[in-house]
Every structure is written in structure tokens, then in C-alpha cells.
Enzyme design. Sequence first.
Site, PDB file in Angstrom:
ATOM      1  N   SER A  40      -1.806   9.925   5.791  1.00 36.63           N
ATOM      2  CA  SER A  40      -0.488   9.782   5.182  1.00 36.63           C
ATOM      3  C   SER A  40      -0.070   8.329   5.345  1.00 36.63           C
ATOM      4  O   SER A  40      -0.259   7.742   6.420  1.00 36.63           O
ATOM      5  CB  SER A  40       0.517  10.725   5.836  1.00 36.63           C
ATOM      6  OG  SER A  40       1.674  10.795   5.028  1.00 36.63           O
ATOM      7  N   GLU A  41       0.505   7.756   4.272  1.00 39.96           N
ATOM      8  CA  GLU A  41       0.685   6.303   4.255  1.00 39.96           C
ATOM      9  C   GLU A  41       1.717   5.803   5.257  1.00 39.96           C
ATOM     10  O   GLU A  41       1.767   4.615   5.541  1.00 39.96           O
ATOM     11  CB  GLU A  41       1.009   5.801   2.847  1.00 39.96           C
ATOM     12  CG  GLU A  41       2.176   6.453   2.146  1.00 39.96           C
ATOM     13  CD  GLU A  41       1.750   7.640   1.275  1.00 39.96           C
ATOM     14  OE1 GLU A  41       0.881   8.426   1.699  1.00 39.96           O
ATOM     15  OE2 GLU A  41       2.312   7.765   0.162  1.00 39.96           O
ATOM     16  N   ASN A  42       2.542   6.688   5.813  1.00 38.60           N
ATOM     17  CA  ASN A  42       3.466   6.220   6.837  1.00 38.60           C
ATOM     18  C   ASN A  42       2.781   5.955   8.172  1.00 38.60           C
ATOM     19  O   ASN A  42       3.422   5.469   9.097  1.00 38.60           O
ATOM     20  CB  ASN A  42       4.643   7.193   7.003  1.00 38.60           C
ATOM     21  CG  ASN A  42       4.214   8.603   7.285  1.00 38.60           C
ATOM     22  OD1 ASN A  42       3.263   9.110   6.698  1.00 38.60           O
ATOM     23  ND2 ASN A  42       4.896   9.261   8.205  1.00 38.60           N
TER      24      ASN A  42
END
Lengths: 227, 216
Positions: free
Chosen positions: B47-49
Site C-alpha cells: 500500500s502506497e502509504n
Amino acid sequence: MINKFVASPEAALADVPNGATILIHGFGNAGMPAELIDALIAQGARELTIVNNNAGNADTGLAALIGAKRVRKILCSFPRQADSWHFDRLYRAGEIELELVPQGTLAERIRAAGAGIGAFFTPTAYGTKLAEGKETRRIGERDYVLEYPIHADYALIKADRADRWGNLTYRKTARNFGPLMAMAAKCTVVQVRETVELGEIDPEHVVTPGIFVHRIVRVPASLKRAA
Amino acid sequence: MKKLDRKQLAARVARDIPEGAYVNLGIGLPTLVADFLPKGREIILHSENGVLGIGPKPAPGEEDEDLINAGKEPVTLLTGGAYFHHADSFGMIRGRHLDFAVLGAFQVSARGDLANWHTGAPDAIPAVGGAMDLAVGAKKVLVMMEHLTKSGESKIVERCSYPLTAARCVDRIYTDLAVIDVKPDGLHVVDIVDGLDFQELQRLTGVPLKKPLIAA
């Protein structure tokens, strides 16, 4: 003796001038320094340029700062949320300027500022509206867009633990922009859940080394829940 | 014809994700793919976070506000997972380390242009997030969407009328009617839902399709 601990969020932000550019850590509410933002609202600085991934959620934290009309311009990747009503209202009224930046480009522009990079070429956004008017270059087989660093006067960060030299650890996905923003501001202000003695953070586990940190305020989790 | 519902579509995408893949699932419909990944395959979700190794949804009461995905929903971490900051996370994306990105779409063009971030409507507040990075960075970009708009127009188009996320980036399109590969010589139908034949799929789709080699 180096001691970066400051007594309160208010003391840590007393010198923020009108018109300052401020990096605010957090992805949604994870990592958002809510108590520092409350202190910034109370302090009264206006005409701020804010950098955050989003444009605030519901009525607290960054949303409250925007709602109090302290923000002239925001740089972010994803302002529109189900609960971004303060931003939505001011944006539609033309009272806040938006610079929309792809999320990875936002992160890298902040990193570049902290790392002394003058500009960089990224493939992201090439050929799209968000690259209109920007310099481009073909390197090898790919096309790239030139992007510039985002320098800031202050960074407001929520971390997990800090020692008096400013070494930081974060918690889970609340790390997000913290290590990048800490590098990119002239004055990095951090709120932490816990302060510890030098040496209590294993040097192998330091995520942000203290050289990037200037002021630290302890905001215990219990206090936060009461607020 | 038996249109796939959201869960069936998610399961259809999940079937094609191989053992050992590093995968980013976009916000919304693509997130549903996680629930249908075949048991027994070790697949690592990004997940890009700033997280690799996303596990199942937490039990009620077990949510942790510091452990969320890109859609800001609470998640869990698998044993062996890792946290990292945004520059590393997007380095994984842009640096071509992710095997697949599964993204939603408003439109995909015949040459694989993707439009999924902005309708361009005057009153719309634009928001892009990590979509442009994922579209240019993942080794394979898989799109999942309904084949037709609510008013019955094809979302596979000759030329996107919405603003582009990235040009020529889509490798495969999964819709509620068909699976279609985007190749240099055009759109190749991989399979079609039961009760729909190629001619009818072609009639519903705005651009020329190539027949599957083996009838679905």
C-alpha cells in the site's frame, strides 16, 4: 548540553510568522500532529502555505486549520474526501489555492529539498494535465517531467519516541511522510508519545536521526484522548 | 448473459495473481481483490502509504489508527511485513519493483491509455493520489471496471475523453463482461462471461476487438 525538548506545543510554535510554508505530516489521521496544529491555530499565523497528502478530514487537525481560514495555498495529492468539507467549501469559493501533485512526486519533491537536490526528472504525470507547462525530457526510451523541490520553513511531525538529541522512531503506517518532511524544513517540530533517555533507542532502530530535528514536545496518548 | 458482480469480478482478477507477486490494489473495487486471493499462494500486498505485507481486515475493536491502507481503512500486518516512508514506497512503485497494480478506471483507450483520476467536470475537485505513479511504475497494470457506463456507453474507447492518468500503460482490462488484453496490435479478448458471444461483446464495445483463440 543539547536538549531539544520544549515545554509545550505553544512554546514550540511561538515564532511561526504569517506567510510561512509548513509541511504537515500525516496520511489522513495516521501521523497527523493534531496537538501541534491546535497550537498553530491558537498562535494565529495566517496566509500559510501547507503541504500534506490530503486537505483535512472532518473538523479537527488540518481540517480545523483550513476551516479557520489560515491557509492561503495547499499542496497535496488527494484533497477530495468524503469528509473534506472545510477544504471543499473554501476551494469552491475560490478562497484557497490548490496545487495538485501526484503522491510520489509530492514525496520526492520533499525528499529532494531535504537532500540538496536542485530538481529531478520523473516519469509520473508525463503527457497529463498535471505536467502541462512543465519541462520534459526523453531519457533512453522514456519521457520524464522536471520537478522541483519543496522547501519549507517548518515541518510539524508526529512521531512515537524521541530522545533529547532528536532521534526519532515512528509507529506503523504513521511513519509515512515524517522522515522526508523532517529533512526538508528549516525548523522541524515533533510531537511524540514518549520521550526517552539517550541510548534507549537502539542506534540501529533510529528512523529519523536527530540532525533533522529542532524541537520536541511530548504529548502523552492519555492526554490526547482527553482532548 | 451472466454479468459478473463486484465479488465475482474481484475473484476473476485474483485468480490471475501468481505465487510470489508483489501487488498494489487501488482504492475501491480493486481493494476487494484481497479477499479472493487463492489460499496457499504467498502474495505480498503493497500500500502506497508505506506498508508491505497487508493482512486481513482487523476484527471489530482490534483496529489501530496507525495501521491503515491507502484508502485509510484499518488493516493488519502479516508476519514478515514491513513499514517504510513515502519516498521508499514510491521508489518501489516508480522503480518498477511492483509486479502488478490493480486500478479502477473511468475509461481505457484501445491503445491502453488510462483515465481514472478526474472527470474534468467544472465543479469537480481533482484528486490524484498515487494513481499516476502506479500507472507508470508497476510492471503490469491491470484495470478492473464495469464494461459500460450507467447510460450504457462503452468505457473502452478509441480515445479517452476524461483527463489521462497515463498514456499506454494498461496491460489487461477486467470488466463484468470480459477479460481483454491490450497489445500493440489491438485489444485481444481473453474470455467472455457465460451467455454473451463475441459479436454481442463487440457490439457493446466502442472499439474493434480481436477474437479469442479458443472460444470461452
